[in-house]
Design an enzyme around this catalytic site. Structure first.
Site, PDB file in Angstrom:
ATOM      1  N   ALA A  52       0.825  -1.209   0.000  1.00  0.00           N
ATOM      2  CA  ALA A  52       0.000   0.000   0.000  1.00  0.00           C
ATOM      3  C   ALA A  52       0.862   1.263   0.000  1.00  0.00           C
ATOM      4  CB  ALA A  52      -0.919  -0.019   1.221  1.00  0.00           C
ATOM      5  N   ASP A  55       6.095   4.629  -1.953  1.00  0.00           N
ATOM      6  CA  ASP A  55       7.517   4.993  -1.898  1.00  0.00           C
ATOM      7  C   ASP A  55       8.376   3.844  -1.381  1.00  0.00           C
ATOM      8  OD1 ASP A  55       6.843   7.404  -2.851  1.00  0.00           O
ATOM      9  OD2 ASP A  55       7.148   8.526  -0.981  1.00  0.00           O
ATOM     10  N   ARG A  98       1.451  -5.643  12.210  1.00  0.00           N
ATOM     11  CA  ARG A  98       2.515  -6.428  12.845  1.00  0.00           C
ATOM     12  C   ARG A  98       2.097  -6.853  14.251  1.00  0.00           C
ATOM     13  NH1 ARG A  98       8.128  -3.650  13.254  1.00  0.00           N
ATOM     14  NH2 ARG A  98       7.678  -3.137  11.090  1.00  0.00           N
ATOM     15  N   ARG A 105      -1.950 -13.806  18.556  1.00  0.00           N
ATOM     16  CA  ARG A 105      -2.191 -13.733  17.112  1.00  0.00           C
ATOM     17  C   ARG A 105      -3.667 -13.477  16.819  1.00  0.00           C
ATOM     18  NH1 ARG A 105       1.976 -17.696  17.249  1.00  0.00           N
ATOM     19  NH2 ARG A 105       3.804 -16.921  16.167  1.00  0.00           N
ATOM     20  N   ASN A 137      -0.689 -13.122   9.983  1.00  0.00           N
ATOM     21  CA  ASN A 137      -1.267 -13.720  11.187  1.00  0.00           C
ATOM     22  C   ASN A 137      -2.583 -13.081  11.614  1.00  0.00           C
ATOM     23  OD1 ASN A 137       0.356 -15.857  12.102  1.00  0.00           O
ATOM     24  ND2 ASN A 137       1.958 -14.426  12.714  1.00  0.00           N
ATOM     25  N   ASP A 165       7.118 -23.492  12.584  1.00  0.00           N
ATOM     26  CA  ASP A 165       7.202 -24.061  13.935  1.00  0.00           C
ATOM     27  C   ASP A 165       7.966 -25.399  13.890  1.00  0.00           C
ATOM     28  OD1 ASP A 165       4.247 -22.759  15.336  1.00  0.00           O
ATOM     29  OD2 ASP A 165       4.736 -22.664  13.216  1.00  0.00           O
ATOM     30  N   ARG A 168      11.624 -24.776  13.629  1.00  0.00           N
ATOM     31  CA  ARG A 168      12.166 -24.386  14.944  1.00  0.00           C
ATOM     32  C   ARG A 168      12.310 -25.630  15.833  1.00  0.00           C
ATOM     33  NH1 ARG A 168       8.074 -19.250  15.056  1.00  0.00           N
ATOM     34  NH2 ARG A 168       9.534 -17.651  14.407  1.00  0.00           N
ATOM     35  N   HIS A 192      -0.955 -22.531  14.185  1.00  0.00           N
ATOM     36  CA  HIS A 192       0.343 -21.850  14.261  1.00  0.00           C
ATOM     37  C   HIS A 192       0.222 -20.895  15.432  1.00  0.00           C
ATOM     38  CE1 HIS A 192       3.875 -19.516  13.290  1.00  0.00           C
ATOM     39  NE2 HIS A 192       3.160 -18.431  13.083  1.00  0.00           N
TER      40      HIS A 192
HETATM   41  P1  6V0 Z   1       5.417  -5.155   8.475  1.00  0.00           P
HETATM   42  O1  6V0 Z   1       6.894  -5.004   8.403  1.00  0.00           O
HETATM   43  O2  6V0 Z   1       4.613  -4.154   9.232  1.00  0.00           O
HETATM   44  O3  6V0 Z   1       4.879  -5.267   6.971  1.00  0.00           O
HETATM   45  C1  6V0 Z   1       3.530  -5.286   6.632  1.00  0.00           C
HETATM   46  C2  6V0 Z   1       3.425  -4.661   5.255  1.00  0.00           C
HETATM   47  O4  6V0 Z   1       2.071  -4.768   4.829  1.00  0.00           O
HETATM   48  C3  6V0 Z   1       3.792  -3.175   5.258  1.00  0.00           C
HETATM   49  O5  6V0 Z   1       4.789  -2.926   4.278  1.00  0.00           O
HETATM   50  C4  6V0 Z   1       2.471  -2.476   4.917  1.00  0.00           C
HETATM   51  O6  6V0 Z   1       2.651  -1.293   4.163  1.00  0.00           O
HETATM   52  C5  6V0 Z   1       1.784  -3.573   4.119  1.00  0.00           C
HETATM   53  N1  6V0 Z   1       0.346  -3.367   4.030  1.00  0.00           N
HETATM   54  C6  6V0 Z   1      -0.494  -2.938   4.987  1.00  0.00           C
HETATM   55  N2  6V0 Z   1      -1.734  -2.870   4.507  1.00  0.00           N
HETATM   56  C7  6V0 Z   1      -1.694  -3.249   3.217  1.00  0.00           C
HETATM   57  C8  6V0 Z   1      -2.666  -3.389   2.194  1.00  0.00           C
HETATM   58  N3  6V0 Z   1      -3.950  -3.136   2.418  1.00  0.00           N
HETATM   59  N4  6V0 Z   1      -2.250  -3.793   0.980  1.00  0.00           N
HETATM   60  C9  6V0 Z   1      -0.964  -4.074   0.742  1.00  0.00           C
HETATM   61  N5  6V0 Z   1       0.008  -3.970   1.684  1.00  0.00           N
HETATM   62  C10 6V0 Z   1      -0.365  -3.564   2.896  1.00  0.00           C
HETATM   63  O7  6V0 Z   1       5.032  -6.585   9.116  1.00  0.00           O
HETATM   64  P2  6V0 Z   1       5.879  -7.937   8.982  1.00  0.00           P
HETATM   65  O8  6V0 Z   1       6.399  -8.040   7.596  1.00  0.00           O
HETATM   66  O9  6V0 Z   1       6.811  -8.060  10.124  1.00  0.00           O
HETATM   67  O10 6V0 Z   1       4.720  -9.043   9.205  1.00  0.00           O
HETATM   68  C11 6V0 Z   1       3.706  -9.224   8.230  1.00  0.00           C
HETATM   69  C12 6V0 Z   1       2.705 -10.280   8.689  1.00  0.00           C
HETATM   70  O11 6V0 Z   1       3.316 -11.557   8.726  1.00  0.00           O
HETATM   71  C13 6V0 Z   1       2.126 -10.048  10.084  1.00  0.00           C
HETATM   72  O12 6V0 Z   1       0.753 -10.369  10.076  1.00  0.00           O
HETATM   73  C14 6V0 Z   1       2.898 -11.037  10.936  1.00  0.00           C
HETATM   74  O13 6V0 Z   1       2.233 -11.385  12.130  1.00  0.00           O
HETATM   75  C15 6V0 Z   1       2.998 -12.184   9.955  1.00  0.00           C
HETATM   76  N6  6V0 Z   1       4.005 -13.205  10.255  1.00  0.00           N
HETATM   77  C16 6V0 Z   1       3.655 -14.492  10.035  1.00  0.00           C
HETATM   78  C17 6V0 Z   1       4.545 -15.525  10.267  1.00  0.00           C
HETATM   79  C18 6V0 Z   1       4.108 -16.936  10.052  1.00  0.00           C
HETATM   80  O14 6V0 Z   1       4.839 -17.870  10.382  1.00  0.00           O
HETATM   81  N7  6V0 Z   1       2.946 -17.161   9.494  1.00  0.00           N
HETATM   82  C19 6V0 Z   1       5.857 -15.234  10.697  1.00  0.00           C
HETATM   83  C20 6V0 Z   1       6.222 -13.935  10.868  1.00  0.00           C
HETATM   84  C21 6V0 Z   1       5.314 -12.825  10.699  1.00  0.00           C
END
Ligand code: 6V0
Length: 331
Positions: A52, A55, A98, A105, A137, A165, A168, A192
């Site tokens: 979203a 930049d 995040r 979760r 998540n 998991d 790990r 998870h």
């Molecule tokens: P982050 O670094 O905040 O990245 C999230 C990204 O999503 C950002 O770049 C946002 O701009 C983007 N975003 C937000 N809304 C939108 C939208 N509507 N359309 C497109 N992009 C959007 O978070 P991070 O990368 O650390 O984590 C992302 C997700 O992965 C979270 O829900 C975590 O909880 C999940 N994870 C899941 C894991 C698993 O094992 N399943 C492991 C790690 C993290």
């Protein structure tokens, strides 16, 4: 002219290898770790990034493109518009709020469901034949949400689930026994998260079933050590988040590992979140992780692994918890 003309007619034969396109939605820590692992492991001819934030997205695209001289050739494109994902073979969704330190979760759910309503339908329209892999998540419920919103058959919708998991788990068992984690076979299934189920009876090292080996040798069953290992697995995401703010590298490798099995038709077995209705006495449309056979068609089957009565009961409890949460979503 850059090239000298070849002395003989060297017309290029039509490529025998299929063109492979992967899209990654969400270019935060997790999405970028997945994208860079896909590039270094040469898993795609084309990689589309969507986020979203325009930049940040363009910055990430340029940064990856500037590594072209060191990587296998991959066309990298990025856009806030889903048309960039047109014709994908695999779409990996990592967009999401995040997880904060200590936050469950399930608390993340409502925020992410609304986000998925803006992501999944356009993604499905752009790539009607794609496989969807959900990472955001709470992954099991969001995989269900993605399945509902996409209208895809369940074999083409998976959640990265307990593949991470289990990795790990294998690392900690390997560390305990001082062997290579790749020689440790061990599965964590179910949700998870907090209610994940460790399949102790399935642990084997180099083909030796560990628990029955210990019992036969009359070596005291190290139940406490094993329980400590499972507890460490459950707590590991929170530990990493509290130390570095997020998790990225292990989920990057985990998702790329799944991408390889799917797109290269590896027919490997991975514990991933699949539609579990009918397995092990689970009722209702619930996604949770079971050891699944993955190939180009997505989920090709679920292994009928032996569960003890206690393990099966814990799995059904997990399913019930997820099902209760889902029933509040009104999808
Ligand atoms: P982050 O670094 O905040 O990245 C999230 C990204 O999503 C950002 O770049 C946002 O701009 C983007 N975003 C937000 N809304 C939108 C939208 N509507 N359309 C497109 N992009 C959007 O978070 P991070 O990368 O650390 O984590 C992302 C997700 O992965 C979270 O829900 C975590 O909880 C999940 N994870 C899941 C894991 C698993 O094992 N399943 C492991 C790690 C993290």
């Amino acid at each position: 002219k850059i090239f000298f003309k070849p002395t003989q007619n060297t017309s290029t034969p039509s490529p025998t290898k299929r063109h492979t396109k992967i899209s990654v939605i969400g270019t935060g820590n997790v999405g970028m770790a997945i994208a860079q692992t896909i590039l270094t492991q040469d898993l795609a001819d084309e990689l589309a990034l969507v986020d979203a934030k325009a930049d940040k997205l363009r910055g990430e695209m340029l940064d990856l493109q500037h590594a072209a001289a060191f990587l296998p050739r991959t066309r990298i494109l990025a856009s806030t518009d889903y048309s960039a994902t047109d014709g994908s073979d695999l779409c990996i969704v990592t967009a999401g709020a995040r997880q904060n330190p200590g936050e469950s979760r399930l608390n993340l759910l409502q925020r992410n469901v609304e986000m998925f309503q803006g992501i999944i339908p356009p993604l499905a329209r752009s790539s009607p034949d794609t496989i969807l892999m959900i990472v955001s998540n709470p992954v099991d419920v969001l995989t269900y949400v993605a399945w509902k919103l996409s209208g895809f058959p369940s074999n083409r919708v998976i959640g990265s689930g307990t593949n991470l998991d289990s990795s790990r788990f294998r690392f900690l068992i390997a560390d305990h026994l001082d062997v290579n984690a790749q020689d440790v076979q061990a599965y964590i299934v179910g949700e998870h998260g907090d209610s994940s189920v460790a399949l102790w009876s399935s642990i084997s090292v180099g083909g030796v079933p560990v628990l029955s080996f210990l019992e036969k040798q009359q070596i005291p069953y190290e139940k406490e050590a094993l329980e400590r290992i499972h507890k460490a697995v459950v707590e590991s995401a929170d530990e990493v988040i509290s130390l570095k703010g997020y998790t990225s590298w292990a989920i990057g490798y985990s998702a790329a590992n799944l991408a390889r099995s799917l797109l290269r038709d590896q027919r490997k077995i991975h514990p991933v979140s699949v539609l579990a209705n009918g397995f092990y006495g689970i009722g209702g449309d619930v996604f949770l992780s079971l050891p699944a056979l993955l190939g180009r068609g997505g989920v090709l089957g679920v292994t009928n692994v032996h569960l003890t009565d206690e393990e099966a009961q814990r799995l059904r409890n997990s399913a019930r918890t997820i099902s209760e949460v889902q029933s509040q979503l009104g999808l």
